[in-house]
Design an enzyme around this catalytic site. Structure first.
Site, PDB file in Angstrom:
ATOM      1  N   ASP A 134       1.021  -1.197   0.024  1.00  0.00           N
ATOM      2  CA  ASP A 134       0.030  -0.169   0.116  1.00  0.00           C
ATOM      3  C   ASP A 134       0.905   1.263  -0.146  1.00  0.00           C
ATOM      4  O   ASP A 134       2.080   1.129   0.438  1.00  0.00           O
ATOM      5  CB  ASP A 134      -0.845  -0.054   1.291  1.00  0.00           C
ATOM      6  CG  ASP A 134      -1.867   1.125   1.238  1.00  0.00           C
ATOM      7  OD1 ASP A 134      -2.029   1.599   0.112  1.00  0.00           O
ATOM      8  OD2 ASP A 134      -2.479   1.669   2.310  1.00  0.00           O
ATOM      9  N   GLY A 154      -3.867   8.197  -4.065  1.00  0.00           N
ATOM     10  CA  GLY A 154      -5.091   8.478  -4.875  1.00  0.00           C
ATOM     11  C   GLY A 154      -5.263   9.662  -5.785  1.00  0.00           C
ATOM     12  O   GLY A 154      -5.713   9.471  -6.806  1.00  0.00           O
ATOM     13  N   CYS A 157      -4.924  -2.288  -0.693  1.00  0.00           N
ATOM     14  CA  CYS A 157      -5.385  -0.791  -1.098  1.00  0.00           C
ATOM     15  C   CYS A 157      -6.503  -0.991  -2.132  1.00  0.00           C
ATOM     16  O   CYS A 157      -6.203  -1.594  -3.099  1.00  0.00           O
ATOM     17  CB  CYS A 157      -4.283  -0.139  -1.576  1.00  0.00           C
ATOM     18  SG  CYS A 157      -4.569   1.749  -2.021  1.00  0.00           S
ATOM     19  N   CYS A 215     -12.468   1.737   1.971  1.00  0.00           N
ATOM     20  CA  CYS A 215     -11.192   2.054   2.010  1.00  0.00           C
ATOM     21  C   CYS A 215     -10.424   1.395   2.958  1.00  0.00           C
ATOM     22  O   CYS A 215     -11.025   1.392   4.183  1.00  0.00           O
ATOM     23  CB  CYS A 215     -10.998   3.650   2.086  1.00  0.00           C
ATOM     24  SG  CYS A 215      -9.142   4.350   2.225  1.00  0.00           S
TER      25      CYS A 215
END
Length: 261
Positions: free
Chosen positions: A7, A40, A70, A177
């Protein structure tokens, strides 16, 4: 047994903790990207390149499986990761737990990042697994970043804002998330209505860890000796869990239950 997780930051902690519960004897490799976080806002191409670099750094340690801890990276990078690493290294993505949440009949709220909320990916999952169920998509601007930074005040503000957008009759919330699972009880407290049945929260960590074991034909063994080690890679270089990770129970548990490498 060795399981790697990747991640940009600490969103992989819930899945790593779930794996530690299922297999206390498994060595864990956590591959983070502090130099590139957050992922993101990046383009899909850029995000994929950074996720692949994290995956390759972890793969060099010869794990038996790789978990993409993720949601955003799973959406954009999973095909590339699998093309580069499978079949020698099974790659397991993270999917929001919309299917089990919808199985309860609803109403359901899906808390997710603004980029994921309303996206074709999430709408496709709703169409496939929650047809006929009352579903509300709730954007949570700033929540993942606040969790990553362990900013208590920012977490409270982001949770309160998302709770205000969540209908009062919701019976289940999908944590769309992986970062959100680290503050699940704060989310529960914000959404739970007085006098109503207990709110059900649906995360992905447990299912992802179990799927990783299935992919390598291994069984859960929670009674196994706690001999698993912990290796942390920070943008490809070995390091330690960041201080922010240790503010959460999952980070402290991983640190405490991992034998010295």
């Amino acid at each position: 047994m060795k399981i790697a997780l990747l991640d940009s930051g600490i969103g992989l902690l819930p899945a790593a903790t779930a794996m530690r519960r299922l297999r206390p004897d498994a060595d864990l490799v956590l591959s983070n990207d502090p130099e590139g976080m957050p992922w993101g806002p990046r383009t899909a191409e850029d995000l994929t390149g950074r996720a692949l670099a994290c995956a390759q750094a972890a793969a060099a340690l010869r794990p038996d499986a790789l978990i993409v801890g993720c949601n955003t990276a799973s959406v954009h990078a999973l095909p590339t990761l699998r093309a580069h690493l499978e079949p020698s290294l099974p790659v397991i993505g993270t999917v929001p737990a919309i299917k089990p949440a919808a199985a309860g009949g609803g109403p359901v709220a899906i808390w997710a990042t603004p980029a994921t909320t309303g996206s074709p990916y999430q709408r496709g999952l709703i169409a496939d697994f929650a047809a006929g169920v009352d579903v509300t998509e709730v954007p949570c601007p700033g929540l993942a970043d606040a969790v990553e930074q362990a900013d208590e005040a920012a977490i409270d503000r982001a949770v309160a804002a998302a709770a205000a957008l969540t209908p009062g009759d919701v019976r289940a919330v999908v944590l769309g998330c992986t970062h959100y699972e680290l503050v699940s009880e704060r989310i529960r407290a914000a959404v739970q209505q007085p006098g109503e049945p207990p709110l059900i929260l649906h995360g992905s960590a447990g299912a992802v860890a179990a799927q990783a074991l299935r992919r390598i034909h291994a069984q859960p063994a929670p009674e196994a000796p706690a001999t698993g080690t912990l290796t942390v890679l920070l943008t490809g270089r070995e390091g330690e869990l960041p201080a922010e990770a240790l503010t959460y129970a999952e980070g402290r548990q991983l640190s405490a239950t991992s034998a010295a490498r």
